[in-house]
Design an enzyme around this catalytic site. Structure first.
Site, mmCIF file in Angstrom:
data_model
loop_
_atom_site.group_PDB
_atom_site.id
_atom_site.type_symbol
_atom_site.label_atom_id
_atom_site.label_comp_id
_atom_site.label_asym_id
_atom_site.label_seq_id
_atom_site.Cartn_x
_atom_site.Cartn_y
_atom_site.Cartn_z
ATOM 1 C CB CYS A 150 -32.441 37.449 39.406
ATOM 2 S SG CYS A 150 -31.927 35.858 38.769
HETATM 3 N N1 COA Z 1 -33.083 15.011 39.446
HETATM 4 C C1 COA Z 1 -33.134 14.168 40.510
HETATM 5 N N2 COA Z 1 -32.548 14.451 41.685
HETATM 6 C C2 COA Z 1 -31.879 15.617 41.792
HETATM 7 C C3 COA Z 1 -31.787 16.517 40.714
HETATM 8 C C4 COA Z 1 -32.418 16.179 39.511
HETATM 9 N N3 COA Z 1 -32.391 16.995 38.445
HETATM 10 N N4 COA Z 1 -31.066 17.597 41.116
HETATM 11 C C5 COA Z 1 -30.695 17.374 42.390
HETATM 12 N N5 COA Z 1 -31.182 16.173 42.792
HETATM 13 C C6 COA Z 1 -30.981 15.539 44.118
HETATM 14 C C7 COA Z 1 -29.773 16.115 44.825
HETATM 15 O O1 COA Z 1 -28.588 15.456 44.425
HETATM 16 C C8 COA Z 1 -30.132 15.861 46.269
HETATM 17 O O2 COA Z 1 -29.865 14.517 46.585
HETATM 18 P P1 COA Z 1 -29.287 14.104 48.042
HETATM 19 O O3 COA Z 1 -30.361 14.529 48.999
HETATM 20 O O4 COA Z 1 -29.119 12.658 47.915
HETATM 21 O O5 COA Z 1 -28.017 14.882 48.193
HETATM 22 C C9 COA Z 1 -31.642 16.048 46.309
HETATM 23 O O6 COA Z 1 -32.091 15.844 44.955
HETATM 24 C C10 COA Z 1 -32.055 17.432 46.779
HETATM 25 O O7 COA Z 1 -31.293 18.422 46.049
HETATM 26 P P2 COA Z 1 -31.287 19.950 46.435
HETATM 27 O O8 COA Z 1 -30.372 20.675 45.499
HETATM 28 O O9 COA Z 1 -31.046 20.098 47.894
HETATM 29 O O10 COA Z 1 -32.805 20.321 46.061
HETATM 30 P P3 COA Z 1 -33.678 21.545 46.512
HETATM 31 O O11 COA Z 1 -34.916 21.045 47.117
HETATM 32 O O12 COA Z 1 -32.911 22.581 47.243
HETATM 33 O O13 COA Z 1 -34.107 22.176 45.082
HETATM 34 C C11 COA Z 1 -33.553 24.119 43.749
HETATM 35 C C12 COA Z 1 -33.130 22.721 44.229
HETATM 36 C C13 COA Z 1 -32.446 24.705 42.919
HETATM 37 C C14 COA Z 1 -34.802 23.962 42.892
HETATM 38 C C15 COA Z 1 -33.891 25.017 44.965
HETATM 39 O O14 COA Z 1 -32.855 24.920 45.928
HETATM 40 C C16 COA Z 1 -34.074 26.470 44.616
HETATM 41 O O15 COA Z 1 -34.902 26.838 43.796
HETATM 42 N N6 COA Z 1 -33.345 27.372 45.304
HETATM 43 C C17 COA Z 1 -33.458 28.789 45.124
HETATM 44 C C18 COA Z 1 -32.839 29.184 43.833
HETATM 45 C C19 COA Z 1 -32.967 30.670 43.567
HETATM 46 O O16 COA Z 1 -33.902 31.318 43.935
HETATM 47 N N7 COA Z 1 -31.987 31.221 42.927
HETATM 48 C C20 COA Z 1 -32.004 32.620 42.669
HETATM 49 C C21 COA Z 1 -32.176 32.914 41.279
HETATM 50 S S1 COA Z 1 -30.868 32.395 40.244
#
Ligand code: COA
Length: 374
Positions: A156
């Site tokens: 990125c």
């Molecule tokens: N729909 C519904 N629920 C979902 C889902 C979806 N598409 N994807 C995940 N969930 C659920 C998970 O299973 C989890 O359930 P649990 O609490 O029962 O285990 C819950 O939602 C939370 O998931 P989590 O992955 O912890 O969500 P988050 O708040 O961390 O958001 C991202 C996920 C990826 C959006 C976030 O972590 C993020 O943007 N991180 C930084 C990424 C980044 O900057 N990367 C660098 C560039 S590549």
């Protein structure tokens, strides 16, 4: 020594859009189909059923509303779940070169330049469609630029690392004008069958022209300083690569051949790294947060950008001070901060300061401090 400046940018936006509603519908159909196929194993407790995705979660967790892609038909087909992009003949322009070409022509036009003026092309992207010959050299040839070209990959952060490399060469005089292009076909390495990440990425290409300040044909952004940093992490990883054939399990399509991330850890670890990186970069250039008129951040997550914006400016950014484009484009890897810059910089006044910052896999972080000139 010469002073480098950004004199033009361009964005190629694919014609096809996938909304969150379309994406979730296709994923849920895939999940239902897979669960039916695996009913016996699920019943026996051997595997977990796939859970449905939700539009509400995607918007709340990321801020993403839609994404542009090079092919939506394959992505939305529950029997396919990836883009369908035909294999091109070796004597046809490759798809990455074609996307980059469109963005590059727009950047040249904005700068009032032609390809003949460019003596370096860097193709900086998070994935390259082949090992060699360099996609950058193909783009150089298609555009008709003299000089030389090379590919680079810093995930990125590819665009800002590319801008630093180009700016340093312009500064030293080894090149006079450089194009940094970022064709990102993220749909090709996203795992559309994994609800944790299937909403994250989109496709796009960006281009940035960097020249000597005194060569600028019109309004431009002087590059005051650039800074890059890396720190190894496995939290964003893709194990695909040229040694795939040599593995005992051959070319099997394993989950880790596509984009993998531990989003929560990335969130927690990258935020302090980026906030400190920007603060140190500004302090070393004697720029106070009250001096900064605009922040063009990497476009991965709205909450992440809100946090960084507040940390850097010392207050909640006002509308337009830290523009997001991720609601329309999703995460476009290295291209995200350049789209934000390209679409939200023309209104700045002479003397205004702004900062581009990208971050992601590696970990990597790159920042570019700019001043608007007439
Ligand atoms: N729909 C519904 N629920 C979902 C889902 C979806 N598409 N994807 C995940 N969930 C659920 C998970 O299973 C989890 O359930 P649990 O609490 O029962 O285990 C819950 O939602 C939370 O998931 P989590 O992955 O912890 O969500 P988050 O708040 O961390 O958001 C991202 C996920 C990826 C959006 C976030 O972590 C993020 O943007 N991180 C930084 C990424 C980044 O900057 N990367 C660098 C560039 S590549």
């Amino acid at each position: 020594m010469y002073t480098p400046a950004i004199t033009g940018t361009g964005v190629f936006t694919p014609s096809q859009i996938i909304t969150n509603a379309e994406l979730v519908k296709a994923f849920n159909a895939f999940a239902d189909k897979t669960n039916t196929q695996n009913a016996g194993a699920i019943e026996a407790g051997e595997i977990e059923p796939l859970a449905h995705s939700s539009e509400e979660f995607i918007l709340k967790a990321s801020g993403i509303e839609q994404r542009y892609v090079m092919d939506k038909s394959g992505v939305l087909d529950p029997d396919v779940m990836h883009p369908k992009l035909r294999q091109r003949e070796d004597d046809e322009p490759s798809i990455m070169a074609e996307m980059a070409l469109d963005a590059a022509k727009k950047a040249l036009e904005q700068a009032g330049r032609t390809a003949a003026d460019v003596d370096l092309v860097i193709c900086a992207a998070s994935n390259l469609e082949r090992a060699y010959p360099a996609v950058a050299i193909e783009i150089q040839q298609l555009l008709g630029c003299p000089g030389f070209a090379f590919d680079m990959n810093v995930a990125c952060s590819s665009a800002t690392f590319g801008i630093q490399a180009a700016a340093d060469m312009v500064r030293s005089g080894s090149v006079r004008a450089a194009l940094v292009v970022n064709p990102e076909i993220c749909s090709g390495h996203l795992e559309w069958r994994d609800r944790d990440c299937h909403f994250i990425f989109g496709d796009v290409a960006t281009a940035t022209l960097i020249e000597r300040k005194e060569d600028a044909q019109g309004p431009h952004f002087e590059i005051l300083s650039t800074r890059c940093a890396t720190q190894f992490s496995n939290n964003i990883r893709n194990n695909n690569g040229y040694l795939r054939r040599s593995r005992p399990d051959g070319v099997k399509d394993r989950r880790d051949m596509q984009f993998m991330q531990n989003g929560r850890k990335v969130f927690k670890e990258v935020l302090p790294m980026v906030s400190k990186h920007i603060a140190d970069h500004m302090a070393d250039n004697e720029i106070a947060n009250t001096d900064l008129k605009r922040l063009w951040l990497h476009q991965a997550n709205k909450a992440m950008n809100d946090f960084i914006g507040k940390k850097v400016l010392g207050r909640t950014p006002e509308d337009g001070e830290q523009p997001n484009i991720l609601q329309d484009y999703a995460n476009t890897s290295s291209a995200g901060s350049i789209i934000a810059f390209s679409q939200n910089s023309n209104d700045l006044s002479v003397g205004d300061l702004g900062l581009i910052c990208s971050f992601g896999a590696g970990y990597s972080v790159g920042s570019v401090i700019l001043r608007r000139n007439a």
